[in-house]
Design a protein around this motif. Structure first.
Motif, PDB file in Angstrom:
ATOM      1  N   THR A  85     123.371 -27.054   6.474  1.00 38.88           N
ATOM      2  CA  THR A  85     124.203 -26.291   7.402  1.00 38.88           C
ATOM      3  C   THR A  85     124.151 -24.802   7.087  1.00 38.88           C
ATOM      4  O   THR A  85     124.385 -24.393   5.951  1.00 38.88           O
ATOM      5  CB  THR A  85     125.669 -26.784   7.318  1.00 38.88           C
ATOM      6  OG1 THR A  85     125.719 -28.158   7.682  1.00 38.88           O
ATOM      7  CG2 THR A  85     126.557 -25.987   8.246  1.00 38.88           C
ATOM      8  N   LYS A  86     123.870 -24.005   8.099  1.00 40.34           N
ATOM      9  CA  LYS A  86     123.894 -22.551   7.962  1.00 40.34           C
ATOM     10  C   LYS A  86     124.818 -21.987   9.026  1.00 40.34           C
ATOM     11  O   LYS A  86     124.526 -22.059  10.218  1.00 40.34           O
ATOM     12  CB  LYS A  86     122.484 -21.974   8.104  1.00 40.34           C
ATOM     13  CG  LYS A  86     121.557 -22.366   6.965  1.00 40.34           C
ATOM     14  CD  LYS A  86     120.188 -21.722   7.100  1.00 40.34           C
ATOM     15  CE  LYS A  86     119.287 -22.123   5.936  1.00 40.34           C
ATOM     16  NZ  LYS A  86     117.930 -21.525   6.054  1.00 40.34           N
ATOM     17  N   LEU A  87     125.968 -21.495   8.563  1.00 42.64           N
ATOM     18  CA  LEU A  87     126.973 -20.943   9.465  1.00 42.64           C
ATOM     19  C   LEU A  87     126.890 -19.422   9.446  1.00 42.64           C
ATOM     20  O   LEU A  87     126.786 -18.811   8.381  1.00 42.64           O
ATOM     21  CB  LEU A  87     128.377 -21.387   9.042  1.00 42.64           C
ATOM     22  CG  LEU A  87     128.605 -22.888   8.807  1.00 42.64           C
ATOM     23  CD1 LEU A  87     130.059 -23.136   8.411  1.00 42.64           C
ATOM     24  CD2 LEU A  87     128.243 -23.705  10.035  1.00 42.64           C
ATOM     25  N   ASN A  88     126.971 -18.824  10.620  1.00 43.44           N
ATOM     26  CA  ASN A  88     127.007 -17.368  10.716  1.00 43.44           C
ATOM     27  C   ASN A  88     128.437 -16.828  10.732  1.00 43.44           C
ATOM     28  O   ASN A  88     128.670 -15.685  10.360  1.00 43.44           O
ATOM     29  CB  ASN A  88     126.265 -16.903  11.977  1.00 43.44           C
ATOM     30  CG  ASN A  88     124.769 -17.095  11.845  1.00 43.44           C
ATOM     31  OD1 ASN A  88     124.193 -16.825  10.799  1.00 43.44           O
ATOM     32  ND2 ASN A  88     124.129 -17.577  12.902  1.00 43.44           N
ATOM     33  N   ASN A  89     129.368 -17.655  11.183  1.00 41.21           N
ATOM     34  CA  ASN A  89     130.776 -17.266  11.249  1.00 41.21           C
ATOM     35  C   ASN A  89     131.603 -18.235  10.413  1.00 41.21           C
ATOM     36  O   ASN A  89     131.261 -19.413  10.306  1.00 41.21           O
ATOM     37  CB  ASN A  89     131.299 -17.298  12.688  1.00 41.21           C
ATOM     38  CG  ASN A  89     130.390 -16.565  13.648  1.00 41.21           C
ATOM     39  OD1 ASN A  89     129.877 -15.496  13.331  1.00 41.21           O
ATOM     40  ND2 ASN A  89     130.177 -17.146  14.821  1.00 41.21           N
TER      41      ASN A  89
END
Length: 687
Positions: free
Chosen positions: A378-382
């Protein structure tokens, strides 16, 4: 109205900065009203004494938050619990005299209304909403103290009605409307006919139902404006039951829109005190979606929009991990992901033995490892920190599983030293060292969990109530360290040629359970047993329908020989045995008590039941006596077997337990059934 209500009175109390952070995130979702469930965590100038010094919100801070929310097109609404759930305030010496009981403010004490008027007069002006939530739900103890005479005279509903009218008058003078929960009004429909129609009712249920008409139609037909209140429940949980929440929110939102509700209030409940808000955002976001458009699409479509719209994520790994963890709710050992498993008693008392279960814990390891692998993708920007909170749940449940395997292995290593000590001394020493290493691994992981939990808690909340959770971690760590030190003492004895401590002396007299036992019951405080025989033939429950017919409720009271007895929930700290001497420590004579539970079955059937007890027992199922027996006084779990007839639906199980000797224990289980439980309600899972 598209609203959210956060419970801040049964555990975590958020900081002002965190509430502002919530407001900003809620505004992104088109939420336009935000409120809090408040019992004792407001600090007023007129009554500052009951507010926790390390976890309360002042009137000036509420004003600041109200102004801040307005900048984001959100109305902050006020509220204060004004009838039941009053135990936190009543436990403060200055206010104890206001209590009808330990949980309810007295409606016959004039000072109660002076007190509530003082609180309202300070709180109401701090908010911009056109209503104020007086709550007044779950008034279990009304009529059980000073108001009993009045309840006997004009009825439960009559006293409740008078109380609401008095609060209505106070708030009318403060130029605001009453908002209140609707559970008591639905239970006593005459109240809907009598109460002023300018009251706004929040009708609530948190179940996933086919129809919500019984919660909506009576309120609508009586002419009230109303909210539908759905729920994201952390009640007794560290993680929400999203299967239940999603169905509840979807169905209730659609029914509310169709019926012309003012809007929807999605409630986030934290009773239990271990949950952290970051893990609630999925449910809050889902309700925001449904309160904006009740017909919006679900399943993968919502999860895609949630991941992309909230987090700016390129894939659905975050929600895939979340739903993978939800699988734990369906397993027997992690039943509902309830808090009771977090700090389960795994070590015996000094000189005693204990049995713990490892059934299905291997599945827990597999699920948490799969969820962790998904989170790593998982790569979250926010809102990147949300990932930390979900990862903590993975690590927590992985640790809960691993420690059971490590503990039983450590106990096995210690047990086999007896057979190795003369035959193969080097093997005996190796087993002792391995036992120490396994116990070290448990405590090291608990230290990490405690530290991580503290960090995550303090990012959201005041320090208030944190010690209730971290204290349990520390108690657990201390317990394992004591056992480890005893094993090291045995290692020293081994090295000096002295006899080792017994497994009971070390605290490693641990063996595996064969299955799931009924651990939670409604029980009544013991009644004196008048006969000499082991089974009492007196029906002590005649005042409430008799042993065969009684269907007790929590806090229900009855009289026998002019003495008042009360039903309360009891949960064993052990995974199998209910030690009644520990539950009722003040009673050491010959006594009788009752234990009640319900069993939900999907079909008419007869199932095998196993039980153990000391002296005498009678068992009733759906009003029929199905088993009775006098025992020897010696207790052995699973000693007796019988067939328990069940019909489709809810079955009422009543155990009558007699004691003539000192020891007083019992066990009960259905060995051939997969069972889930919530409090004293059990459900057979059909595979």
């Amino acid at each position: 109205y598209r609203g959210v209500m956060d419970d801040i009175s049964r555990g975590p109390v958020p900081t002002i900065n965190f509430i502002k952070y919530q407001i900003r995130r809620l505004a992104e979702m088109k939420i336009n009203i935000f409120m809090h469930y408040v019992e004792h965590v407001v600090k007023t100038k007129s009554h500052p004494e009951f507010a926790p010094v390390d976890g309360s919100i002042t009137i000036d801070e509420w004003k600041e938050l109200s102004e801040y929310a307005a900048k984001y097109n959100i109305t902050l609404a006020g509220g204060f619990q004004s009838f039941g759930h009053f135990n936190n305030i009543l436990s403060t010496p200055k206010y104890s005299h206001l209590g009808e009981s330990g949980t309810l403010i007295s409606p016959v004490n004039p000072e109660s209304y002076k007190f509530l008027n003082d609180i309202y007069s300070e709180m109401v002006p701090a908010f911009k909403a056109p209503f104020f939530n007086i709550n007044c739900d779950e008034t279990f103890d009304l009529g059980k103290g000073a108001s009993k005479k009045l309840v006997d005279s004009i009825g439960y509903a009559g006293v409740y009605y008078q109380h609401i009218l008095k609060l209505h008058d106070i708030l009318k003078k403060l130029n605001t409307k009453v908002m209140m929960w609707g559970d008591i009004l639905l239970e006593y429909p005459e109240l809907l006919r009598k109460l002023p129609k300018d009251i706004i009712i929040a009708t609530w249920t948190y179940d996933n139902l086919d129809s919500y008409s019984k919660f909506i139609d009576p309120v609508k037909d009586a002419g009230f404006k109303f909210f539908a209140a759905s729920g994201v429940l952390n009640s007794g949980k560290i993680f929400p039951n999203y299967k239940q929440a999603v169905g509840n929110i979807k169905g209730f939102a659609a029914a509310a829109e169709k019926s012309g509700a003012l809007g929807m209030i999605n409630t986030v409940w934290d009773d239990g005190g271990t949950a952290l808000f970051a893990n609630d955002w999925y449910g809050v976001s889902y309700a925001a979606d449904k309160s904006w458009n009740p017909q919006s699409q679900d399943s993968a479509n919502f999860d895609y929009r949630f991941n992309a719209g909230i987090y700016g994520a390129k894939n659905n790994s975050f929600t895939l991990a979340l739903w993978k963890l939800i699988e734990l709710a369906g397993l027997e050992p992690t039943d509902g992901m309830n808090d009771k498993v977090l700090f389960e008693k795994l070590l015996p008392d000094s000189g005693k033995q204990i049995r713990i279960s490892t059934i299905d814990w291997r599945k827990v390891l597999n699920i948490t490892e799969e969820a962790e692998a998904l989170l790593k993708k998982t790569k979250l920007n926010n809102y990147v920190s949300d990932k930390e909170y979900l990862m903590f749940i993975c690590e927590l449940y992985h640790s809960l599983a691993q420690e059971r395997f490590d503990l039983t292995k450590a106990a096995g290593c210690y047990a086999k030293t007896d057979s190795l000590i003369t035959r193969k001394p080097s093997g005996a020493r190796k087993a002792l060292v391995e036992s120490v290493c396994l116990l070290n691994r448990i405590t090291e992981k608990e230290y990490v969990l405690n530290s991580t939990y503290e960090k995550l808690w303090l990012k959201e909340n005041h320090t208030y109530a944190l010690d209730k959770v971290t204290g349990n971690y520390k108690k657990k760590i201390d317990g394992f360290n004591i056992v480890k030190d005893k094993v090291i003492e045995s290692l020293k004895r081994f090295d000096s040629g002295q006899p080792l401590l017994s497994k009971e002396e070390t605290g490693l007299a641990v063996s595996e359970l064969p299955g799931k036992y009924f651990r939670e019951w409604l029980m009544v405080n013991p009644l004196p047993k008048k006969e000499k025989q082991k089974i009492s033939h007196i029906d002590y429950l005649s005042a409430i329908g008799g042993e065969a017919g009684a269907v007790p409720k929590v806090t229900q009271e009855f009289y026998y020989d002019s003495v008042k007895y009360r039903w309360s929930r009891v949960a064993s700290k052990y995974e199998d045995v209910l030690n009644l001497n520990e539950i009722f420590p003040e009673d050491k004579q010959s006594h009788v008590t009752y234990a009640f539970a319900s069993i939900e079955s999907g079909k008419d059937t007869a199932v095998k039941a196993l039980l153990g007890f000391n002296d005498g027992i009678e068992i009733f199922i759906n009003g029929n006596k199905t088993f009775y027996k006098e025992a020897s006084g010696n207790f052995s779990p699973d000693e007796y077997s019988f067939l328990l007839p069940l019909h489709k639906g809810t079955n009422n199980l009543m155990l009558k337990l007699s004691r003539t000797g000192f020891e007083w224990n019992f066990t009960f289980r259905l060995p051939d059934c997969e069972v889930r439980s919530r409090k004293n309600r059990y459900k057979i899972i059909d595979n």
